[in-house]
Design a protein around this motif. Structure first.
Motif, PDB file in Angstrom:
ATOM      1  N   PRO A 149      55.507  67.004   9.185  1.00 16.16           N
ATOM      2  CA  PRO A 149      56.433  66.202   9.994  1.00 16.16           C
ATOM      3  C   PRO A 149      57.147  67.048  11.032  1.00 16.16           C
ATOM      4  O   PRO A 149      57.331  68.260  10.858  1.00 16.16           O
ATOM      5  CB  PRO A 149      57.429  65.659   8.954  1.00 16.16           C
ATOM      6  CG  PRO A 149      57.373  66.649   7.834  1.00 16.16           C
ATOM      7  CD  PRO A 149      55.956  67.156   7.801  1.00 16.16           C
ATOM      8  N   ILE A 150      57.529  66.412  12.117  1.00 18.49           N
ATOM      9  CA  ILE A 150      58.342  67.062  13.144  1.00 18.49           C
ATOM     10  C   ILE A 150      59.779  66.629  12.901  1.00 18.49           C
ATOM     11  O   ILE A 150      60.102  65.443  12.978  1.00 18.49           O
ATOM     12  CB  ILE A 150      57.881  66.659  14.556  1.00 18.49           C
ATOM     13  CG1 ILE A 150      56.436  67.124  14.787  1.00 18.49           C
ATOM     14  CG2 ILE A 150      58.809  67.244  15.619  1.00 18.49           C
ATOM     15  CD1 ILE A 150      55.834  66.624  16.093  1.00 18.49           C
ATOM     16  N   ASP A 151      60.625  67.584  12.571  1.00 18.36           N
ATOM     17  CA  ASP A 151      62.001  67.265  12.206  1.00 18.36           C
ATOM     18  C   ASP A 151      62.881  67.150  13.449  1.00 18.36           C
ATOM     19  O   ASP A 151      62.866  68.027  14.322  1.00 18.36           O
ATOM     20  CB  ASP A 151      62.571  68.331  11.271  1.00 18.36           C
ATOM     21  CG  ASP A 151      61.989  68.228   9.869  1.00 18.36           C
ATOM     22  OD1 ASP A 151      61.996  67.114   9.326  1.00 18.36           O
ATOM     23  OD2 ASP A 151      61.528  69.246   9.333  1.00 18.36           O
ATOM     24  N   VAL A 152      63.649  66.061  13.487  1.00 15.16           N
ATOM     25  CA  VAL A 152      64.642  65.859  14.541  1.00 15.16           C
ATOM     26  C   VAL A 152      65.991  66.268  13.948  1.00 15.16           C
ATOM     27  O   VAL A 152      66.478  65.612  13.024  1.00 15.16           O
ATOM     28  CB  VAL A 152      64.680  64.399  15.012  1.00 15.16           C
ATOM     29  CG1 VAL A 152      65.730  64.206  16.087  1.00 15.16           C
ATOM     30  CG2 VAL A 152      63.307  63.978  15.518  1.00 15.16           C
ATOM     31  N   PRO A 153      66.595  67.346  14.433  1.00 18.41           N
ATOM     32  CA  PRO A 153      67.805  67.878  13.788  1.00 18.41           C
ATOM     33  C   PRO A 153      68.959  66.879  13.804  1.00 18.41           C
ATOM     34  O   PRO A 153      69.072  66.037  14.700  1.00 18.41           O
ATOM     35  CB  PRO A 153      68.140  69.116  14.627  1.00 18.41           C
ATOM     36  CG  PRO A 153      66.886  69.465  15.332  1.00 18.41           C
ATOM     37  CD  PRO A 153      66.163  68.174  15.570  1.00 18.41           C
ATOM     38  N   VAL A 154      69.814  67.000  12.797  1.00 12.86           N
ATOM     39  CA  VAL A 154      71.009  66.164  12.719  1.00 12.86           C
ATOM     40  C   VAL A 154      71.949  66.468  13.876  1.00 12.86           C
ATOM     41  O   VAL A 154      72.589  65.574  14.423  1.00 12.86           O
ATOM     42  CB  VAL A 154      71.723  66.400  11.372  1.00 12.86           C
ATOM     43  CG1 VAL A 154      73.074  65.703  11.344  1.00 12.86           C
ATOM     44  CG2 VAL A 154      70.854  65.914  10.225  1.00 12.86           C
ATOM     45  N   ALA A 155      72.022  67.730  14.260  1.00 13.06           N
ATOM     46  CA  ALA A 155      73.010  68.132  15.263  1.00 13.06           C
ATOM     47  C   ALA A 155      72.372  68.998  16.337  1.00 13.06           C
ATOM     48  O   ALA A 155      71.337  69.640  16.118  1.00 13.06           O
ATOM     49  CB  ALA A 155      74.151  68.886  14.594  1.00 13.06           C
ATOM     50  N   VAL A 188      75.528  64.646  18.716  1.00 10.66           N
ATOM     51  CA  VAL A 188      75.487  63.968  20.012  1.00 10.66           C
ATOM     52  C   VAL A 188      74.773  62.623  19.924  1.00 10.66           C
ATOM     53  O   VAL A 188      75.252  61.608  20.439  1.00 10.66           O
ATOM     54  CB  VAL A 188      74.794  64.869  21.059  1.00 10.66           C
ATOM     55  CG1 VAL A 188      74.610  64.128  22.369  1.00 10.66           C
ATOM     56  CG2 VAL A 188      75.614  66.136  21.272  1.00 10.66           C
ATOM     57  N   ALA A 189      73.621  62.607  19.252  1.00  8.48           N
ATOM     58  CA  ALA A 189      72.860  61.360  19.172  1.00  8.48           C
ATOM     59  C   ALA A 189      73.655  60.268  18.461  1.00  8.48           C
ATOM     60  O   ALA A 189      73.651  59.108  18.869  1.00  8.48           O
ATOM     61  CB  ALA A 189      71.536  61.607  18.448  1.00  8.48           C
TER      62      ALA A 189
END
Length: 883
Positions: free
Chosen positions: A313-319, A352-353
């Motif tokens: 998987p490609i991880d999308v960071p929390v921050a 930010v997201a």
């Protein structure tokens, strides 16, 4: 049309050119810089320099080569003679012109045939998809809103045309990984699965949308809205080439009654030719649940696990990292994007997201609702949060929310409720925050227009918030009663029954299980059988276990076998256990073997253990070793350990070697080790090396460890590095740790950072720590921060801890550890602040620390309340209280 020898050599030289760039120029001339100059995407540059495809324009290719040559001259790179021709732009022009001319000549002969074939395929595809609700259509015909991208925060109420705000996109590291993958798939002509994994509101969907729009702009996209539509789509045949299958929130397809059928169909789709891309976004916790191999539990997701484990998987960071935040503020200022400016200014921890999606404002809206009528809305939202965190993933009926709400309200709040209190509650929960999100969202009809009446779904961000803030709380009685009366009997009801059972709510667990069992839900039958067995009704329990087993419950089959065993019907018990093993579940065999062992039947235990081992389960031998060792049956334990070693699992023998050595029986240790050492078994070599080290024979210890390390054994390399360090060979130890880091070893990174720091090279240690963080190793910065803290550089250490945390590389228990450091230094106020932050992040150990801090502050009442409502790690109610 196949590639000519000239084209293959051309692509090979492009790869050599890329290798030259990565080896000498990448630091000063990254792909992004070249892409801006040549006006192409970085993934396109990467595709060229990896030899995946040939640039269409020879001028662009010549400019790329000229740029590389000029940078090499500027940096004074000594160009090897063999690579000199790779930097000659005119030579590349000539070769490119020949290849393009050949392609044009050969292509002209195939144009008519290709066009006819494409027309035929297009007609076939139209016929196949005519009856489907969700059909592929051009990416240009999809809006980000239709694909599930969250709108962003805005400063003022917009007009009707500005309801959906999409801020400028800011690229990060995971974007480059994803885009490179998409470009490679498009060039290779394969069908590929891409999984974007991350927490709620971290930007997974926006990341996928921007990558597809950048890398595959001419492709079609199909977005099935339900699992039924997905199955219908895949049943129509292989997806056409140049199609993206969009699976936003993939848990909605893979979890549920038809989830395994969907996963199996997707696995079949991946076997077809492409190019086709299947993009799935998935929460981290759902990915974990779907991919973990169950230990002693029913295997509910074998196809989903096989599907998801086939790709990384490609991880999308929390921050955002601190570096990302600095760059974001510059971009926001330069672009005058108000949404980005607000998010950059109001996201000190890098969320930010979430800020863009109004997540924090949604939480604030929920938390501040203390007085009527807002508190009624908070009550139904909290009931939805508890249902979600305890396993209910389906929509929630209004009747459940209404019946559950009273238990979340005080007496005064309930006394002030008017006859329309529930309407007020729904209005509060449905209110749009910043015009973006509401706590409870309506469920669209599966087809046609409008929403399902009186059905609601909890907002993703609040579901995530609930798992962090309410993990230690048990819902009130009104919640359980409402669940028993108003939630439909679907598989999620069994999850709630299991949650009730874990929290000691046995009566309601039986009620929920009985309702799930009424529709033959396997796990519901199993849980109801347990409830009957707990009440002493073994006849009814056995019948229910049998029904659960008949409907595919492995645990039901196991418990049925155990009841037969306890009733003395050993033959039936063994038959059932063997039946489970034939179906791939060895747990019943293992459990029966342990049962026989404890009842003194060693021969029977070993016979069943051998059956289990043939079926792929050697764990039972480990249990037999432990049981026999605890009863001082040394020979029996050794026999079981040897059986494991013969099957290729020698770790229990290693345990026995250690115990023999501790008892001083070194001669027997040598006898046990000899055959495995001769065969080169790494654990045996390491154990004997340890024995040689203790006896003072360091040369032989090094020789044995080198032999184990040569097999790629990371533990042996680590032990060898420790020996080098102990003997004063710091360079040798650093070299070995460096080899471990190349393998992605966490211990290698932490040891390399620590030893570099201890050697006095503080700048080198910090550089290595940041390299570890950039490589996704979670303990690079935090390890160095801990060392700086011990050395007295507390402010610097805390800043590094914060950097690690904002980059997503600091686990919750590290916050707890930092709190403990402050406590040891007497800084109780700061310790409590950090402990509260760790509790909010979901670390159960922080709750005990917080309670201890309250005791030290003299607040015994608050401390006892904290522990009374806490849960142990296994989910059972904590029995301890702080006095």
């Amino acid at each position: 049309m196949g590639q000519s020898e000239e084209e293959r050599e051309f692509l090979a030289d492009l790869r050599r050119l890329g290798q030259f760039h990565r080896q000498y120029l990448d630091g000063e001339l990254p792909q992004r810089k070249m892409a801006r100059y040549l006006r192409v995407s970085p993934t396109t540059i990467g595709s060229w320099l990896r030899g995946h495809r040939i640039p269409q324009q020879q001028d662009t290719l010549a400019s790329l080569v000229t740029m590389l040559h000029g940078e090499a001259d500027r940096l004074g790179v000594a160009i090897p003679p063999a690579q000199g021709r790779l930097l000659e732009a005119e030579t590349w022009r000539t070769r490119h012109q020949r290849i393009m001319r050949r392609r044009a000549d050969a292509g002209g002969e195939q144009v008519q045939a290709t066009q006819a074939l494409m027309s035929l395929r297009e007609q076939e595809a139209k016929a196949r998809y005519a009856a489907l609700q969700d059909k592929p259509r051009s990416l240009a015909n999809w809006t980000p809103q239709q694909l599930g991208v969250h709108p962003a925060i805005r400063r003022i109420a917009p007009n009707e045309h500005d309801m959906f705000v999409l801020p400028r996109y800011f690229e990060r590291r995971h974007d480059h990984v994803l885009r490179e993958h998409l470009s490679t798939t498009a060039a290779d002509g394969k069908t590929a699965l891409v999984v974007l994994r991350g927490a709620s509101c971290t930007g997974k969907t926006r990341t996928a949308y921007e990558a597809v729009r950048t890398c595959l702009p001419e492709w079609d996209l199909v977005f099935p809205k339900t699992v039924e539509n997905l199955l219908a789509l895949l049943a129509a045949g292989p997806l056409p080439a140049n199609t993206v299958l969009w699976l936003n929130e993939a848990q909605n397809y893979l979890i549920g009654a038809m989830g395994e059928a969907a996963a199996a169909s997707l696995r079949t789709q991946l076997e077809h030719s492409g190019p086709v891309v299947v993009i799935a976004t998935l929460w981290t916790n759902y990915h974990r649940d779907l991919t973990e191999t169950p230990a002693g539990a029913e295997d509910r997701f074998p196809h989903a696990r096989a599907l998801l484990n086939s790709v990384a998987p490609i991880d999308v960071p929390v921050a955002f990292t601190s570096q990302d935040l600095r760059a974001l503020r510059t971009v926001a200022h330069d672009s005058r994007d108000s949404s980005l400016s607000i998010a950059a200014r109001t996201s000190p921890n890098g969320a930010v997201a979430q800020t863009l999606a109004a997540g924090p404002q949604l939480v604030d809206h929920y938390e501040r609702a203390e007085l009527p009528p807002e508190c009624f809305g908070k009550a139904i939202i909290t009931a939805a949060m508890d249902a979600h965190r305890l396993g209910w993933a389906a929509s929630l009926p209004a009747e459940f929310l209404k019946a559950a709400a009273p238990g979340y309200l005080t007496d005064d709040q309930r006394a002030n409720a008017t006859t329309d209190w529930f309407i007020q509650a729904i209005n509060f929960a449905r209110a749009k925050i910043k015009g973006v999100a509401s706590a409870l969202e309506q469920i669209p009809c599966s087809s046609g227009m409008g929403a399902l009446p009186d059905q609601f779904r909890l907002a993703d961000y609040l579901a995530h918030h609930a798992r962090s803030t309410r993990w230690d709380l048990c819902p009130p009685a009104s919640f359980w009663d409402a669940a028993g009366k108003h939630l439909p009997p679907i598989p999620d009801l069994s999850a709630l029954a299991r949650a009730a059972e874990r929290r000691g709510r046995y009566r309601i667990a039986a009620v929920l299980a009985e309702r799930a069992a009424a529709v033959d839900e396997p796990h519901g039958l199993y849980l109801l059988a347990r409830a009957r067995e707990r009440s002493g009704d073994l006849i009814s329990a056995e019948e229910l276990y049998r029904l659960a087993a008949d409907r595919g419950s492995a645990r039901g089959l196991m418990e049925w076998a155990v009841i037969r065993e306890n009733n003395g019907d050993l033959a039936t018990a063994e038959r059932l256990a063997q039946q489970a093993a034939n179906a791939g579940d060895v747990l019943p065999l293992q459990r029966l073997a342990i049962h026989r062992e404890k009842n003194g039947d060693q021969d029977g235990a070993e016979r069943l253990a051998r059956w289990a081992m043939k079926a792929g389960g050697d764990v039972v031998w480990s249990s037999l070793v432990g049981i026999r060792r605890s009863s001082d049956d040394v020979q029996g334990a050794e026999r079981a350990a040897k059986a494991m070693a013969d099957a290729g699992s020698p770790y229990k023998l290693a345990d026995l070697w250690l115990r023999r050595r501790q008892a001083g029986d070194l001669e027997r240790v040598e006898q046990l080790l000899a055959p495995l050492v001769h065969a080169g078994e790494a654990r045996a070599l390491m154990s004997l090396a340890r024995q040689r080290e203790v006896s003072g024979d360091l040369d032989d210890a090094v020789r044995l460890l080198q032999r184990a390390a040569s097999q790629g054994n990371e533990a042996a390399q680590g032990n060898l590095a420790l020996l080098y360090k102990a003997s004063g060979d710091i360079e040798g130890a650093l070299r070995l740790y460096g080899q471990l880091t190349a393998l992605g070893s966490i211990n290698g990174w932490t040891s390399l950072v620590r030893l570099t720091e201890e050697s006095g090279d503080r700048q080198g240690a910090e550089r290595l720590a940041r390299e570890a963080a950039d490589a996704g190793i979670p303990y690079g910065l935090s390890t160095l921060a801990g060392m700086r803290y011990k050395a007295g550089y507390q402010q610097l250490a805390e800043e590094m801890f914060r950097q690690a945390h904002s980059a997503g590389f600091l686990s919750n228990n590290m916050l707890t550890g930092l709190a403990r450091r402050h406590r040891g230094d007497g800084n109780l106020k700061e310790a409590e602040r950090l402990a509260r932050e760790a509790v909010d992040s979901g670390d159960p150990q922080a709750l005990r620390l917080l309670a201890e801090l309250r005791v030290e502050a003299g607040d015994h009442t608050s401390a006892e309340q904290l522990m009374r409502y806490g849960l142990n790690a296994d989910g059972s109610i904590a029995a301890n209280s702080v006095s």
